[in-house]
Design an enzyme around this catalytic site. Structure first.
Site, PDB file in Angstrom:
ATOM      1  N   LYS A 238      11.423  -6.029  35.313  1.00  0.00           N
ATOM      2  CA  LYS A 238      11.115  -7.456  35.337  1.00  0.00           C
ATOM      3  C   LYS A 238       9.850  -7.721  36.157  1.00  0.00           C
ATOM      4  CE  LYS A 238      15.865  -9.298  35.050  1.00  0.00           C
ATOM      5  NZ  LYS A 238      15.716 -10.031  33.796  1.00  0.00           N
ATOM      6  N   ARG A 312      24.995  -7.037  28.213  1.00  0.00           N
ATOM      7  CA  ARG A 312      25.797  -6.906  26.996  1.00  0.00           C
ATOM      8  C   ARG A 312      26.318  -5.489  26.822  1.00  0.00           C
ATOM      9  NH1 ARG A 312      20.972  -8.949  23.264  1.00  0.00           N
ATOM     10  NH2 ARG A 312      20.531  -9.997  25.249  1.00  0.00           N
TER      11      ARG A 312
HETATM   12  N1  BES Z   1      20.338 -11.067  33.822  1.00  0.00           N
HETATM   13  C1  BES Z   1      19.389 -11.286  32.782  1.00  0.00           C
HETATM   14  C2  BES Z   1      19.452 -12.692  32.216  1.00  0.00           C
HETATM   15  C3  BES Z   1      19.052 -13.798  33.131  1.00  0.00           C
HETATM   16  C4  BES Z   1      17.736 -13.921  33.526  1.00  0.00           C
HETATM   17  C5  BES Z   1      19.973 -14.752  33.487  1.00  0.00           C
HETATM   18  C6  BES Z   1      17.376 -14.971  34.322  1.00  0.00           C
HETATM   19  C7  BES Z   1      19.604 -15.809  34.280  1.00  0.00           C
HETATM   20  C8  BES Z   1      18.296 -15.918  34.700  1.00  0.00           C
HETATM   21  C9  BES Z   1      19.645 -10.339  31.636  1.00  0.00           C
HETATM   22  O1  BES Z   1      20.112  -9.086  31.975  1.00  0.00           O
HETATM   23  C10 BES Z   1      18.330 -10.157  30.931  1.00  0.00           C
HETATM   24  O2  BES Z   1      17.438  -9.653  31.555  1.00  0.00           O
HETATM   25  N2  BES Z   1      18.244 -10.582  29.674  1.00  0.00           N
HETATM   26  C11 BES Z   1      17.046 -10.488  28.933  1.00  0.00           C
HETATM   27  C12 BES Z   1      17.388  -9.984  27.557  1.00  0.00           C
HETATM   28  C13 BES Z   1      16.215  -9.582  26.730  1.00  0.00           C
HETATM   29  C14 BES Z   1      15.526  -8.376  27.337  1.00  0.00           C
HETATM   30  C15 BES Z   1      16.673  -9.277  25.340  1.00  0.00           C
HETATM   31  C16 BES Z   1      16.422 -11.868  28.883  1.00  0.00           C
HETATM   32  O3  BES Z   1      17.152 -12.855  28.811  1.00  0.00           O
HETATM   33  O4  BES Z   1      15.201 -11.957  28.964  1.00  0.00           O
HETATM   34 MN    MN Z   2      18.542  -7.774  32.451  1.00  0.00          MN
END
Ligand code: BES
Ligand code: MN
Ligand code: ZN
Length: 460
Positions: A238, A312
């Site tokens: 990230k 997931r």
């Molecule tokens: N934990 C995150 C989702 C999240 C991010 C929740 C910010 C609340 C605030 C999750 O694991 C994630 O990173 N999801 C990605 C999925 C994508 C890579 C398909 C997302 O939402 O960007």
């Molecule tokens: Mn994530």
């Protein structure tokens, strides 16, 4: 973990100062009206004005509720009133109960790292208010919020296990924990893959609480939570801004555990299974990679398009585990997607279910207790966005579909129990802006709604 000041609500009245809830237009008279005018107090929602007593002491207070009584505004009362014992004036018994609940929720402060924790106000409530019931609910929310607020260094997989153990032991439930390499032997391959990059003391684990399971005459409820103690994104790292609040990525696990505790405390007529996958999505030479193909407990293979779509993956295995109990009802909580916030913002969690009766009960419960959820579609047309040529499913949906919270829910649906109803809540679990009673930081979302729904269905 500390939870909530034990007597934030009390029936004790001695020395309690009055706080009157007043609407716009301010029905004040005499010297109070003069005092209010001098302080620009108009009765606007959330305004607090202290009233002088004789001899320079505090005599009481008035609190603005705006155009109508909204119990949520009482959360602000707990944040604004000076320390001391208070009692509400000018509210009905029913309003007193709802205001007291909001007051207890608004009193939460995350102060475990403060040298001098501030003391807040307490509320004296009429005998018609059931303090025990309200305090349990507020404590459940405080537990979830404190777990979320606690930095990842102090809220790793082991700490989550410890909290689960305390909850289980307090209610005569059994606890099963599968950790590290044992995850492979016990067939949790996706949980292991996501969590294996973490240092050994923070090894991945599946935590399972079983309560009442011998009561086969009762319906079985499964509560499932995403417990990613910190989400770096993995090798698909990230950005700094995207990582900043990822200590909250175990929010789903915190919700499942706190709600499980509520169900047991209330003695609901159910068998209960609480399942949490506690992992750190870390970066190391041993981290899982984009392009890897993982196996899952269910046997479906998953192509990894993005290591940041890790929630997931771990949920796939624990949802499969839940299905082995043949639950009548499964609720899962997960800070699953950033897309949920794009769709509905931080204060309105998406609810996914194909069960009409469950949707109706949950939405009714949510509005009854002021803990909103918004129903979103498990739109079958987008399942194809999870297709890949070389595995059974992929974890990052194709760009054409967008709707990232929907496609994540569709991914979970492939693994969710089919013996009964299933609902998934893509929670944000965080207040990004501070409001009185809603400090910036961890927040319990959809949990009180779920408890109200469960209580309605299964109260003993
Ligand atoms: N934990 C995150 C989702 C999240 C991010 C929740 C910010 C609340 C605030 C999750 O694991 C994630 O990173 N999801 C990605 C999925 C994508 C890579 C398909 C997302 O939402 O960007
Ligand atoms: Mn994530
Ligand atoms: Zn995550």
């Amino acid at each position: 973990m500390s939870v909530l000041h034990p007597d934030i609500l009390t029936h004790d009245e001695e020395g309690a100062l009055p706080v009157r809830l007043v609407g716009r237009g301010v029905p004040l008279s005499g010297s109070e009206a003069v005092w209010a005018r001098a302080h620009d107090f108009t009765g606007k929602a959330g305004q607090l004005l202290s009233l002088p007593g004789g001899g320079g002491v505090l005599g009481g207070a008035v609190f603005g509720i705006g155009d109508r009584f909204d119990p949520a505004s009482t959360r602000g009362l707990a944040a604004r009133l000076p320390a001391g014992l208070w009692r509400l004036e000018g509210v009905s018994d029913d309003q007193a109960t709802r205001a007291a609940q909001a007051f207890a929720l608004g009193a939460y402060r995350f102060d475990r790292y403060k040298a001098r924790p501030a003391t807040g106000p307490r509320l004296s409530v009429p005998l018609s208010v059931d303090i025990e019931v309200l305090s349990r609910i507020a404590s459940a929310c405080a537990l979830a919020r404190e777990m979320i607020d606690t930095p990842a260094a102090d809220m790793g997989p082991l700490q989550i296990e410890t909290i689960a153990r305390e909850i289980a032991e307090a209610h005569g439930a059994s606890l099963m924990v599968t950790t590290g390499e044992a995850l492979l032997e016990e067939n949790y391959p996706a949980v292991h893959a996501v969590g294996r990059a973490a240092t050994e003391a923070r090894a991945p684990r599946v935590i399972e609480i079983n309560w009442n399971l011998d009561r086969t005459d009762l319906p079985l409820v499964a509560l499932v939570g995403k417990g990613v103690v910190f989400d770096t994104g993995g090798l698909d790292l990230k950005t700094a801004a995207g990582m900043r609040n990822m200590k909250k990525d175990m929010g789903g696990a915190a919700h499942a555990l706190a709600l499980g505790r509520l169900v047991m405390q209330a003695g609901l007529a159910v068998r209960l299974v609480v399942l949490v996958a506690a992992v750190e999505n870390a970066v190391s030479a041993d981290a899982f990679r984009p392009g890897d193909i993982l196996n899952s407990r269910k046997g479906l293979t998953i192509e990894i398009g993005n290591t940041d779509a890790e929630g997931r993956l771990v949920l796939a295995d624990v949802l499969t585990r839940a299905s082995e109990h043949a639950p009548d009802l499964t609720l899962d909580f997960a800070t699953l997607t950033g897309a949920a916030r794009i769709a509905l913002g931080p204060e309105l969690p998406p609810l996914y279910t194909d069960d009409e009766a469950l949707a109706a009960d949950l939405l009714a419960a949510a509005s009854a207790v002021g803990d909103p959820v918004w129903r979103m579609p498990l739109w079958p047309g987008y399942v194809a966005a999870l297709d890949t040529e070389i595995a059974d499913v992929k974890n990052d949906s194709s760009a054409w579909a967008q709707a990232g919270s929907v496609t994540a829910a569709l991914f979970l649906q492939k693994f969710a129990p089919t013996t009964g109803a299933w609902a998934h809540m893509d929670i944000f679990a965080w207040n990004p802006r501070a409001r009185p009673g809603w400090p910036e930081g961890g927040e319990a979302q959809a949990m009180r709604a779920c408890f109200e729904m469960l209580r309605g269905r299964y109260a003993g």
